[in-house]
Design a protein around this motif. Structure first.
Motif, PDB file in Angstrom:
ATOM      1  N   MET A 182      12.514  -3.367  -5.871  1.00 33.79           N
ATOM      2  CA  MET A 182      11.876  -4.341  -5.043  1.00 33.79           C
ATOM      3  C   MET A 182      10.978  -5.350  -5.855  1.00 33.79           C
ATOM      4  O   MET A 182      10.109  -4.806  -6.474  1.00 33.79           O
ATOM      5  CB  MET A 182      11.459  -3.965  -3.916  1.00 33.79           C
ATOM      6  CG  MET A 182      10.977  -5.052  -2.853  1.00 33.79           C
ATOM      7  SD  MET A 182       9.955  -4.385  -1.403  1.00 33.79           S
ATOM      8  CE  MET A 182      11.077  -2.978  -0.778  1.00 33.79           C
ATOM      9  N   ILE A 183      11.038  -6.760  -5.707  1.00 32.65           N
ATOM     10  CA  ILE A 183      10.032  -7.644  -6.380  1.00 32.65           C
ATOM     11  C   ILE A 183       9.012  -7.808  -5.560  1.00 32.65           C
ATOM     12  O   ILE A 183       9.134  -8.122  -4.319  1.00 32.65           O
ATOM     13  CB  ILE A 183      10.816  -8.699  -6.825  1.00 32.65           C
ATOM     14  CG1 ILE A 183      11.889  -8.536  -8.230  1.00 32.65           C
ATOM     15  CG2 ILE A 183       9.900  -9.868  -7.494  1.00 32.65           C
ATOM     16  CD1 ILE A 183      12.854  -9.617  -8.429  1.00 32.65           C
ATOM     17  N   MET A 184       7.749  -7.676  -5.878  1.00 27.67           N
ATOM     18  CA  MET A 184       6.528  -8.161  -5.187  1.00 27.67           C
ATOM     19  C   MET A 184       6.382  -9.757  -5.239  1.00 27.67           C
ATOM     20  O   MET A 184       6.669 -10.320  -5.825  1.00 27.67           O
ATOM     21  CB  MET A 184       5.265  -7.572  -5.789  1.00 27.67           C
ATOM     22  CG  MET A 184       4.023  -7.832  -4.881  1.00 27.67           C
ATOM     23  SD  MET A 184       2.566  -7.059  -5.647  1.00 27.67           S
ATOM     24  CE  MET A 184       1.342  -7.603  -4.263  1.00 27.67           C
ATOM     25  N   GLU A 185       6.124 -10.062  -3.802  1.00 29.00           N
ATOM     26  CA  GLU A 185       5.861 -11.454  -3.695  1.00 29.00           C
ATOM     27  C   GLU A 185       4.212 -11.884  -4.112  1.00 29.00           C
ATOM     28  O   GLU A 185       3.397 -11.005  -3.692  1.00 29.00           O
ATOM     29  CB  GLU A 185       6.018 -12.103  -2.131  1.00 29.00           C
ATOM     30  CG  GLU A 185       5.606 -13.452  -1.926  1.00 29.00           C
ATOM     31  CD  GLU A 185       6.216 -13.776  -0.627  1.00 29.00           C
ATOM     32  OE1 GLU A 185       5.594 -14.717  -0.208  1.00 29.00           O
ATOM     33  OE2 GLU A 185       7.091 -13.751  -0.165  1.00 29.00           O
TER      34      GLU A 185
ATOM     35  N   PRO B  30      -1.436  -1.954   5.025  1.00 25.90           N
ATOM     36  CA  PRO B  30      -2.562  -1.424   4.419  1.00 25.90           C
ATOM     37  C   PRO B  30      -2.445  -1.508   3.029  1.00 25.90           C
ATOM     38  O   PRO B  30      -1.420  -1.499   2.304  1.00 25.90           O
ATOM     39  CB  PRO B  30      -2.629   0.028   4.976  1.00 25.90           C
ATOM     40  CG  PRO B  30      -1.700   0.334   5.888  1.00 25.90           C
ATOM     41  CD  PRO B  30      -0.475  -0.998   5.686  1.00 25.90           C
ATOM     42  N   LEU B  31      -3.604  -1.540   2.222  1.00 21.91           N
ATOM     43  CA  LEU B  31      -3.787  -1.571   0.852  1.00 21.91           C
ATOM     44  C   LEU B  31      -3.126  -0.285   0.317  1.00 21.91           C
ATOM     45  O   LEU B  31      -2.313  -0.367  -0.830  1.00 21.91           O
ATOM     46  CB  LEU B  31      -5.157  -1.857   0.391  1.00 21.91           C
ATOM     47  CG  LEU B  31      -5.305  -1.613  -1.277  1.00 21.91           C
ATOM     48  CD1 LEU B  31      -4.745  -2.937  -1.882  1.00 21.91           C
ATOM     49  CD2 LEU B  31      -7.000  -1.674  -1.515  1.00 21.91           C
ATOM     50  N   SER B  32      -3.128   0.622   0.727  1.00 24.17           N
ATOM     51  CA  SER B  32      -2.751   1.967   0.356  1.00 24.17           C
ATOM     52  C   SER B  32      -1.082   2.028   0.193  1.00 24.17           C
ATOM     53  O   SER B  32      -0.456   2.357  -0.726  1.00 24.17           O
ATOM     54  CB  SER B  32      -3.173   3.343   1.085  1.00 24.17           C
ATOM     55  OG  SER B  32      -2.880   2.909   2.476  1.00 24.17           O
ATOM     56  N   GLU B  33      -0.557   1.418   1.320  1.00 21.54           N
ATOM     57  CA  GLU B  33       0.785   0.960   1.382  1.00 21.54           C
ATOM     58  C   GLU B  33       1.464   0.217   0.257  1.00 21.54           C
ATOM     59  O   GLU B  33       2.529   0.710  -0.421  1.00 21.54           O
ATOM     60  CB  GLU B  33       1.361   0.721   2.395  1.00 21.54           C
ATOM     61  CG  GLU B  33       2.757   1.037   2.962  1.00 21.54           C
ATOM     62  CD  GLU B  33       3.113   0.468   4.342  1.00 21.54           C
ATOM     63  OE1 GLU B  33       3.992  -0.239   4.299  1.00 21.54           O
ATOM     64  OE2 GLU B  33       2.454   1.114   5.302  1.00 21.54           O
ATOM     65  N   LEU B  34       0.897  -0.849   0.200  1.00 19.97           N
ATOM     66  CA  LEU B  34       1.184  -1.934  -0.910  1.00 19.97           C
ATOM     67  C   LEU B  34       1.005  -1.307  -2.624  1.00 19.97           C
ATOM     68  O   LEU B  34       1.767  -1.329  -3.373  1.00 19.97           O
ATOM     69  CB  LEU B  34       0.319  -3.008  -1.095  1.00 19.97           C
ATOM     70  CG  LEU B  34       0.442  -4.146   0.166  1.00 19.97           C
ATOM     71  CD1 LEU B  34      -0.461  -5.363  -0.225  1.00 19.97           C
ATOM     72  CD2 LEU B  34       2.055  -4.621  -0.058  1.00 19.97           C
ATOM     73  N   LEU B  35      -0.087  -0.239  -2.469  1.00 21.44           N
ATOM     74  CA  LEU B  35      -0.362   0.177  -3.826  1.00 21.44           C
ATOM     75  C   LEU B  35       0.928   1.514  -4.062  1.00 21.44           C
ATOM     76  O   LEU B  35       1.289   1.614  -5.290  1.00 21.44           O
ATOM     77  CB  LEU B  35      -1.489   0.903  -3.797  1.00 21.44           C
ATOM     78  CG  LEU B  35      -2.917  -0.075  -4.023  1.00 21.44           C
ATOM     79  CD1 LEU B  35      -4.170   0.786  -3.831  1.00 21.44           C
ATOM     80  CD2 LEU B  35      -2.697  -0.746  -5.507  1.00 21.44           C
ATOM     81  N   GLU B  36       1.456   2.108  -3.057  1.00 25.14           N
ATOM     82  CA  GLU B  36       2.451   2.963  -3.590  1.00 25.14           C
ATOM     83  C   GLU B  36       3.626   2.187  -3.828  1.00 25.14           C
ATOM     84  O   GLU B  36       4.592   2.478  -4.545  1.00 25.14           O
ATOM     85  CB  GLU B  36       2.800   3.939  -1.946  1.00 25.14           C
ATOM     86  CG  GLU B  36       1.871   4.759  -1.602  1.00 25.14           C
ATOM     87  CD  GLU B  36       1.516   5.846  -2.549  1.00 25.14           C
ATOM     88  OE1 GLU B  36       2.530   6.138  -3.276  1.00 25.14           O
ATOM     89  OE2 GLU B  36       0.489   6.710  -2.606  1.00 25.14           O
ATOM     90  N   GLN B  37       4.034   1.053  -3.063  1.00 22.46           N
ATOM     91  CA  GLN B  37       5.136   0.136  -3.456  1.00 22.46           C
ATOM     92  C   GLN B  37       5.124  -0.479  -4.655  1.00 22.46           C
ATOM     93  O   GLN B  37       6.027  -0.628  -5.521  1.00 22.46           O
ATOM     94  CB  GLN B  37       5.402  -0.925  -2.279  1.00 22.46           C
ATOM     95  CG  GLN B  37       6.135  -0.416  -1.188  1.00 22.46           C
ATOM     96  CD  GLN B  37       6.624  -1.547  -0.333  1.00 22.46           C
ATOM     97  OE1 GLN B  37       5.354  -2.000   0.378  1.00 22.46           O
ATOM     98  NE2 GLN B  37       7.570  -1.991   0.152  1.00 22.46           N
TER      99      GLN B  37
ATOM    100  N   GLU C 293       2.139  -3.684 -10.268  1.00 23.62           N
ATOM    101  CA  GLU C 293       2.002  -5.281 -10.308  1.00 23.62           C
ATOM    102  C   GLU C 293       0.875  -5.614  -9.442  1.00 23.62           C
ATOM    103  O   GLU C 293       0.007  -6.549  -9.928  1.00 23.62           O
ATOM    104  CB  GLU C 293       3.080  -5.686  -9.026  1.00 23.62           C
ATOM    105  CG  GLU C 293       4.472  -5.689  -9.530  1.00 23.62           C
ATOM    106  CD  GLU C 293       5.127  -4.345  -9.344  1.00 23.62           C
ATOM    107  OE1 GLU C 293       6.474  -4.532  -9.178  1.00 23.62           O
ATOM    108  OE2 GLU C 293       4.417  -3.231  -9.479  1.00 23.62           O
ATOM    109  N   ILE C 294       0.113  -4.612  -8.803  1.00 24.04           N
ATOM    110  CA  ILE C 294      -1.403  -4.799  -8.207  1.00 24.04           C
ATOM    111  C   ILE C 294      -2.351  -4.403  -9.268  1.00 24.04           C
ATOM    112  O   ILE C 294      -3.237  -5.258  -9.500  1.00 24.04           O
ATOM    113  CB  ILE C 294      -1.329  -4.182  -6.783  1.00 24.04           C
ATOM    114  CG1 ILE C 294      -0.497  -4.796  -5.842  1.00 24.04           C
ATOM    115  CG2 ILE C 294      -2.870  -4.432  -6.303  1.00 24.04           C
ATOM    116  CD1 ILE C 294      -0.667  -4.192  -4.449  1.00 24.04           C
TER     117      ILE C 294
END
Length: 322
Positions: free
Chosen positions: A1-4, A62-69, A73-74
């Motif tokens: 998956m590509i992050m926006e 949540p930030l935690s979910e984005l960091l898992e995904q 990138e982040i």
């Protein structure tokens, strides 16, 4: 998956504090729930207080979910290698209507051993200070556990502590072990390690509405404290449209970025960047899109978003891990 890729803004996590006031609303536009709101956690991964994205493609995440995904990138590859999917820093605004408690924070080793946490190295940028407002940072002269305890027990601890009058724009870097307190009448932007470990030493004998004192941590603080004098105030240059380094330590690098006009920014992708707007307003442009921010906004620029343009008239703090 590509992050926006776009600058991420989070819902503030507002904290009622016995020493808090209303400047987070009047000065920074926060929708405070009480007349004693002391803290706005702008970007946090502290368990139980994880920031949630306010707008855009990831609104409500949540930030935690984005960091898992999207960890690399982040965070950037280097930071991801070091911290995994943990976000290593915590960003806050504080409004001290009254003096905060006199306190100290443990280092990484002690915090890991006692609390399974990071230590709490931090820095303060003074956004507003009433006439005569002061902070407490460190000891006046080299002290010792015995001298410190004697003064603490006699309720004259302040006599051996270093008090500094502050004004807008002052910067202080507090390494772990530095005894400190923010004084009344000050609004501060605080950058620190992701940790909520504070050893409260003295709370001015105050009690809450129910007549209860807050818990003290005198014993735990004893071996966490640095009894030497410390040089905490930082001087910095103010060259326009670029980052002027104020604090550079293993945990974070913070620069003063006075924006007047347009600045093109190119990053190498090794670390995320955070911008805190302490004055004015500006736009963030990338990939043909423009986002507007103002005083009191904190944004997280993912490491993978390497090239962007800042324009406007604003005072920014730029934070990364170098």
């Amino acid at each position: 998956m590509i992050m926006e890729l776009y600058p991420l803004v989070f819902e503030p996590i507002l904290k009622d504090r016995i020493w808090g006031g209303t400047k987070l609303k009047t000065d920074l536009g926060k929708n405070i729930p009480t007349q004693t709101t002391g803290e706005s956690w702008e970007l946090s991964a502290v368990p139980g207080d994880v920031s949630v994205v306010r707008e855009g493609a990831y609104k409500g995440k949540p930030l935690s979910e984005l960091l898992e995904q999207f960890p690399q990138e982040i965070l950037g590859r280097k930071i991801h290698d070091q911290f995994g999917t943990q976000f290593p820093l915590l960003f806050k605004f504080l409004d001290a209507r009254e003096d905060l408690s006199i306190q100290v924070h443990p280092n990484d080793e002690l915090a890991k051993q006692r609390h399974n946490s990071f230590g709490k190295t931090e820095m303060w940028y003074v956004m507003q200070a009433d006439e005569g407002a002061r902070i407490i940072v460190g000891f006046k002269h080299k002290s010792s556990p015995d001298e410190y305890l004697e003064h603490l027990n006699n309720k004259n601890l302040i006599e051996i502590l270093n008090e500094v009058e502050v004004k807008k724009g002052d910067v202080f870097f507090l390494e772990t072990g530095t005894i400190h307190a923010i004084g009344a009448g000050i609004v501060i932007a605080e950058i620190q390690q992701t940790s909520d470990i504070t050893y409260r030493i003295y709370d001015w004998d105050r009690v809450d509405a129910n007549g209860n004192s807050r818990e003290l941590h005198v014993e735990q603080a004893l071996d966490a404290m640095n009894y030497n004098t410390t040089d905490t105030q930082k001087q910095y240059t103010q060259t326009l449209n670029t980052g002027n380094v104020m604090v550079d330590c293993p945990y974070f690098t913070t620069s003063y970025f006075p924006l007047n006009g347009t600045a093109s920014v190119d990053k190498d992708g090794s670390s995320f960047t955070v911008y805190i707007c302490t004055e004015g307003e500006y736009s963030f442009k990338t990939d043909g899109k423009s986002y507007s921010f103002t005083k009191g906004d904190t944004i997280l620029v993912p490491a993978a978003l390497k090239a962007f343009e800042l324009s406007g008239e604003a005072t920014l703090l730029e934070i990364c891990i170098s």
